[in-house]
Design a protein around this motif. Structure first.
Motif, mmCIF file in Angstrom:
data_model
loop_
_atom_site.group_PDB
_atom_site.id
_atom_site.type_symbol
_atom_site.label_atom_id
_atom_site.label_comp_id
_atom_site.label_asym_id
_atom_site.label_seq_id
_atom_site.Cartn_x
_atom_site.Cartn_y
_atom_site.Cartn_z
ATOM 1 N N LEU A 30 0.829 -1.212 0.000
ATOM 2 C CA LEU A 30 0.000 0.000 0.000
ATOM 3 C C LEU A 30 0.862 1.260 0.000
ATOM 4 O O LEU A 30 0.537 2.249 -0.668
ATOM 5 N N VAL A 31 1.956 1.229 0.726
ATOM 6 C CA VAL A 31 2.876 2.372 0.759
ATOM 7 C C VAL A 31 3.455 2.599 -0.626
ATOM 8 O O VAL A 31 3.500 3.729 -1.117
ATOM 9 N N ASP A 32 3.895 1.522 -1.280
ATOM 10 C CA ASP A 32 4.476 1.637 -2.621
ATOM 11 C C ASP A 32 3.475 2.262 -3.593
ATOM 12 O O ASP A 32 3.834 3.114 -4.405
ATOM 13 N N LYS A 33 2.231 1.866 -3.467
ATOM 14 C CA LYS A 33 1.176 2.437 -4.316
ATOM 15 C C LYS A 33 0.992 3.927 -4.005
ATOM 16 O O LYS A 33 0.872 4.750 -4.917
ATOM 17 N N ALA A 34 1.009 4.286 -2.727
ATOM 18 C CA ALA A 34 0.803 5.681 -2.324
ATOM 19 C C ALA A 34 1.955 6.590 -2.748
ATOM 20 O O ALA A 34 1.735 7.734 -3.143
ATOM 21 N N ILE A 35 3.192 6.076 -2.692
ATOM 22 C CA ILE A 35 4.336 6.917 -3.067
ATOM 23 C C ILE A 35 4.726 6.697 -4.528
ATOM 24 O O ILE A 35 5.750 7.211 -4.978
ATOM 25 N N LYS A 36 3.871 5.954 -5.231
ATOM 26 C CA LYS A 36 4.000 5.742 -6.684
ATOM 27 C C LYS A 36 5.388 5.253 -7.094
ATOM 28 O O LYS A 36 5.991 5.762 -8.036
ATOM 29 N N GLY A 37 5.901 4.275 -6.340
ATOM 30 C CA GLY A 37 7.169 3.654 -6.698
ATOM 31 C C GLY A 37 8.410 4.438 -6.319
ATOM 32 O O GLY A 37 9.514 4.029 -6.640
ATOM 33 N N ALA A 38 8.248 5.561 -5.637
ATOM 34 C CA ALA A 38 9.417 6.346 -5.219
ATOM 35 C C ALA A 38 10.250 5.546 -4.220
ATOM 36 O O ALA A 38 9.782 4.568 -3.645
ATOM 37 N N ASP A 39 11.469 5.970 -4.027
ATOM 38 C CA ASP A 39 12.378 5.292 -3.111
ATOM 39 C C ASP A 39 11.858 5.425 -1.677
ATOM 40 O O ASP A 39 11.762 6.528 -1.132
ATOM 41 N N PHE A 40 11.528 4.289 -1.042
ATOM 42 C CA PHE A 40 10.996 4.246 0.319
ATOM 43 C C PHE A 40 11.921 4.967 1.294
ATOM 44 O O PHE A 40 11.476 5.773 2.114
ATOM 45 N N GLU A 41 13.225 4.664 1.213
ATOM 46 C CA GLU A 41 14.206 5.246 2.134
ATOM 47 C C GLU A 41 14.231 6.774 2.027
ATOM 48 O O GLU A 41 14.251 7.474 3.025
ATOM 49 N N LYS A 42 14.228 7.279 0.803
ATOM 50 C CA LYS A 42 14.307 8.731 0.609
ATOM 51 C C LYS A 42 12.997 9.425 0.948
ATOM 52 O O LYS A 42 12.995 10.553 1.432
ATOM 53 N N LYS A 43 11.879 8.760 0.713
ATOM 54 C CA LYS A 43 10.568 9.377 0.883
ATOM 55 C C LYS A 43 10.058 9.300 2.314
ATOM 56 O O LYS A 43 9.441 10.258 2.792
#
Length: 151
Positions: A30-43
């Motif tokens: 769900l997080v990946d979908k919300a941040i549209k594939g952006a880098d988890f660590e950076k976001k």
């Protein structure tokens, strides 16, 4: 997850018993979908000024074992220094951010008369907005009419 009602003793109330426990993998999807594939660590992962890593979410699975068994009023005191609830339970505390002491006083008295039982008067400091308190007279103006023994 359960909650206890201090007035009813230690009886537990199941809050989410009808729901399946979510997994970290489901949450990450769900997080990946919300941040549209952006880098988890950076976001979502941040660091404090002294370099301590701050995760976007913490769960029991990632908690320190000592915190799992900690009790209020007992070492290592991660759940408070006292085992008993102190004071009157919940407090409704309103932040006061007025820059002028007279305006801050008006806001303080309005909040206390409106049901708040505490205020947090933010004082101006380098890099921080708040009430300009430059003398004892300014503080007296800001707190005028306030019952410090009650709030």
């Amino acid at each position: 997850m359960t909650a206890t009602d201090p007035a009813a003793g230690a009886s537990a109330i199941p809050l989410a018993s009808d729901f399946e426990a979510a997994t970290r993998e489901q949450w990450l999807a769900l997080v990946d979908k919300a941040i549209k594939g952006a880098d988890f660590e950076k976001k979502l992962v941040t660091r404090t000024a002294d370099g301590i890593r701050v995760e976007p979410i913490y769960t029991r699975a990632t908690a320190n074992e000592g915190q799992q068994s900690a009790l209020p009023g007992q070492a290592p005191f991660t759940r408070g220094a006292s085992a008993a609830v102190e004071g009157l339970g919940w407090e409704i505390r309103q932040g006061i951010r007025a820059t002028d002491p007279a305006r801050a006083n008006t806001e303080i008295l309005t909040e206390l008369n409106g049901g708040s039982n505490g205020v947090l008067l933010e004082i101006e400091a380098p890099g921080q907005a708040g009430c300009r308190i430059t003398s004892a007279a300014d503080m007296k103006t800001a707190l005028s009419g306030m019952r410090l023994d009650l709030a």
